[in-house]
Design an enzyme around this catalytic site. Sequence first.
Site, short mmCIF file in Angstrom:
data_model
loop_
_atom_site.label_atom_id
_atom_site.label_comp_id
_atom_site.label_asym_id
_atom_site.label_seq_id
_atom_site.Cartn_x
_atom_site.Cartn_y
_atom_site.Cartn_z
N PHE A 114 43.68 41.82 44.02
CA PHE A 114 42.13 41.23 43.75
C PHE A 114 41.88 39.96 44.42
CE2 PHE A 114 40.94 44.07 40.59
CZ PHE A 114 42.14 44.54 40.00
N GLY A 115 42.99 39.36 44.94
CA GLY A 115 42.96 38.10 45.75
C GLY A 115 44.11 37.37 46.10
N GLU A 116 44.19 36.19 46.28
CA GLU A 116 45.53 35.25 46.75
C GLU A 116 46.29 35.23 45.28
OE1 GLU A 116 43.51 32.57 50.17
OE2 GLU A 116 43.65 31.94 48.23
N VAL A 117 47.57 35.21 45.61
CA VAL A 117 48.37 34.89 44.75
C VAL A 117 48.90 33.55 45.15
CG1 VAL A 117 50.58 35.45 43.53
CG2 VAL A 117 49.24 37.19 44.13
N ASP A 123 54.26 52.75 37.62
CA ASP A 123 54.36 52.38 38.99
C ASP A 123 55.64 51.66 39.13
OD1 ASP A 123 52.15 50.57 41.37
OD2 ASP A 123 53.92 52.06 41.56
N LYS A 161 47.38 34.28 40.07
CA LYS A 161 46.60 35.18 40.75
C LYS A 161 45.05 34.92 40.30
CE LYS A 161 49.67 39.07 40.39
NZ LYS A 161 50.00 40.59 39.91
N GLY A 192 51.48 34.92 48.15
CA GLY A 192 51.12 36.31 48.45
C GLY A 192 49.51 36.84 48.45
N MET A 193 49.36 38.00 48.86
CA MET A 193 47.98 38.68 48.66
C MET A 193 48.24 39.58 47.58
SD MET A 193 45.39 37.58 49.84
CE MET A 193 43.90 38.25 49.38
#
Length: 930
Positions: free
Chosen positions: A604-607, A718, A625, A600-601
């Site tokens: 803060f960056g790729e997951v 959230d 992450k 995933g994205m």
Amino acid sequence: FLTATAAYVVQLYLYKCACLKWEEVSIMDEKNIPIRTYQVCNVLEPNQNNWLRTDWIPRSGAQRVYVEVKFTLRDCNSLPGVTGTCKETFNLYYHESNEDRESYIKESSFIKVDTVAADESFTQVDVGDRIMKLNTEVRDVKVTTRKGFYLAFQDVGACIALVSVRVFYKTCPLTVRNLATFPDTITGADTSSLVEVRGSCVNQSEEREEPKMYCGADGEWLVPIGGCLCNPGYEERGGACKACRAGFYKAKSTDPGCAKCPPHSHSLRDGATICDCHAGFFRADTDPPSMACTQPPSAPQQLISVVNETSVVLEWTPPHRLGGRSDTSYNFPRPGSAGGSVSSSQFCAPCGSDVLFSPGQTGLTTTRVVVSELRAHTHYTFIVHARNGVSQASGAGAAQSVSVSVTTNQAAPSPVSSIQATDVTRHSLSLSWQQPDRPNGVILEYEVKFYEKDQRERSYRIMRTFSRSVDVTGLNPLTVYVFHVRARTAAGYGEFSTPFEFSTNSDPFPLIGEGVNSAFLLLSVSGVGILLLISAAVFIISRRRSKYSKTKQDSEEEKHLNPGVKIYVDPFTYEDPDQAIHEFAKEIDVSSIHIEKVIGMGEFGEVCSGRLRVQGKREIYVAIKSLKAGYSDKQRRDFLSEASIMGQFDHPNIIRLEGVVTRCKPLMIITEYMENGSLDAFLRKHDGQFTVIQLVGMLRGIASGMKYLSDMNYVHRDLAARNILVNSNLVCKVSDFGLSRVLEDDPEATGTYLSPGGKIPIRWTAPEAIAYRKFTTASDVWSYGIVMWEVVSYGERPYWDMNNQDVIKAIEEGYRLPAPMDCPVVLHQLMLDCWERDRAERPTFSQILNMLDKLIRNPGTLRRTGGERYLQCTKAKTEISSSKVWSLCEWLQSIGLERYRDTLAAAGYTSLDSLLALTHQIEVEIMNPR
Ligand code: AMP
């Protein structure tokens, strides 16, 4: 001329004495060999006194000499006419002297030894026509006073021939007995005397016990005592000590003999006292030489750690290879000691001496140790070293060690100590105390509880302070008060201190120090009473108004009074974000992470997903992450803040933080891996595939996680299905704890509504949070209601394609999402409860959880659904989005309760406003008509 035991021969010197009656005559012995004899035979004359003397005979150390005389003597009867004058004896004399050449010795100087008579057993000697009998007589004489002596023979009228005189003394001959040598020893002076002789050990032997023997008068050794033993490397063979042959050894003199070298050892040369170990084998100092050579153990295996707050239980299994020994022990080497340091990391410091290892830190024979008194939330590396008797000899080090790293949990602070009271007056005093020995974190505040001693704890007061002192006022004069103090950290309250009693006095002012600071004047006991009254009133009123209020207040009260209830700490309260991250998150060595694929994205960056193998624990799947390169300080801080928050939580329905990588780039946050990803996408993918109970089960999990967060005073802000992750067992876990992103970075919030403090995900947010940023657990409850709706509608977007402004307006006007298709009525009711305009009226997560539990226990209650309502609602939503004002009828229709329109009208409720004023009880009645 020797006897069996005699060892000294003396020469016989025969001299005629002054009297010349003795004659030296040659005769033939029985073998016809001429021999010389001394003869005298004056048997016819009376009063004979004829002397024959020897030369000086040196004594040579002898103390008793033996004189053996061989002679013949005529039988007086065989001589005619000698009656009265003939004798058959002679006398033997001696005279001791240092003078070896005395020419004249007076008769009186001689001492008589004996009168010697002829023996009866004769050996016949044929001397001419006469048969003579050879006599042998032996006499012994003690000679101890001079260097030598003379012997003399006195004839008193016999017919006698001296054939030989032999003088000797006796010795005990040199001998070896019990490996001791006894020298040739002259016997003692008396016939009964025993000469004590000390032996000396033979070559290559040592004294076991002083070797002794006695030399008897007869020259025989008597009574051996003690003896010697062959030296190490030698054994007795034939009365001597001989070296052990190669391949054999003798370690101690007391060992019976040489023995074969034990396994894994050898001796190459003769005379070995110990066998050398083969290469790679060793012998401990304490190992007996007869023991086989052995090896150090291999490393302990399967070191497992179980962290319990600030204690760690470490267990391991014994080494695979014990090296042929049974003395394996385990050590936790101290840093700097042989065997290495406690930590491999350059950042680690040695454990303090206050850390306790039970049953011990060294020399453990068990495979389990409990390490306690560790610092809270601290990363530790433990190295277990397996040792045995030959570890030191072998110099083996790291190969015998295994290590494990753990991070201790948070723990409540230890009790404060040294409470003191100063500035005591009749109504006040100043209380001060020491920081707890083990704060286990940053102390957030202290709580002082005190009460009059007589009152016990029936009525007490509480004060809270950030400092280590407090001015207590409003006290009664001359009254004994009991004080308890406790500290609070992020981990909650610690134990109260032991009670500290102090009495106020009758002075209006303190004797020493300044006066009472009225700014600290607290509620007096009566004030507390009033407060209690007010609280009671509020409590009763709110109970009447809401079914949810009581428990909520109870739980809030619990939070303040229960020690150990964890309170969430905002990482932004730390000046140094790295301190927060290391207080709450474990640093993971990047080498233990294996990244597998991108899943995933994130913001803060790729997951990515991957595997984490922490030593001593089984490998687990994780989500990783990472913070993309080129980040700003703020981004770094925001990125890590999520881990600092997550790291404070420990609950099955909260995504678990495994740790962080901050010491190398990219920075990473490692969490447990949730196979089914985010809940909204998961439900959309499996539309309609779950039973209601399964859906309620998911909701229950989320409610449980949220209850935990609210208990910790954490407001999520959230909460939405997209921020819930689902694992392979359909367990839902709350995630997404980035503080700033809640307001600014959630795509749901971006560009939608900018409140004075940031952006808000409108569809999930309670009206008061949208209107004036009042984010509370109650606003989280609102969001939870939306998540319920998302779940039951399988990921439908709340309020469909309405725009945010319309949503805000609709909510303002009282519109609430209708029950999704097939939604059990009770569930929709719960959603509506969560969407109460007045946040105090919303249920707590604890109540939601209870409710869902009840539903799960009684699935029948879930059977009742709103039937066709979904279609009507869909239709209604278009109307809602376009209409400005709702009628009561429309609203009832939208929530599927239009059948109650008449009932309500009959009761006087004709507008939506009048209905909104209804209490909750009435709503419940409407929903459940008798
Ligand atoms: P986030 O930055 O939390 O929004 O994560 C981005 C996406 O990565 C999520 O929507 C998930 O699909 C995925 N993801 C994040 N964390 C995990 C996890 N622990 N397990 C599985 N997938 C995850």
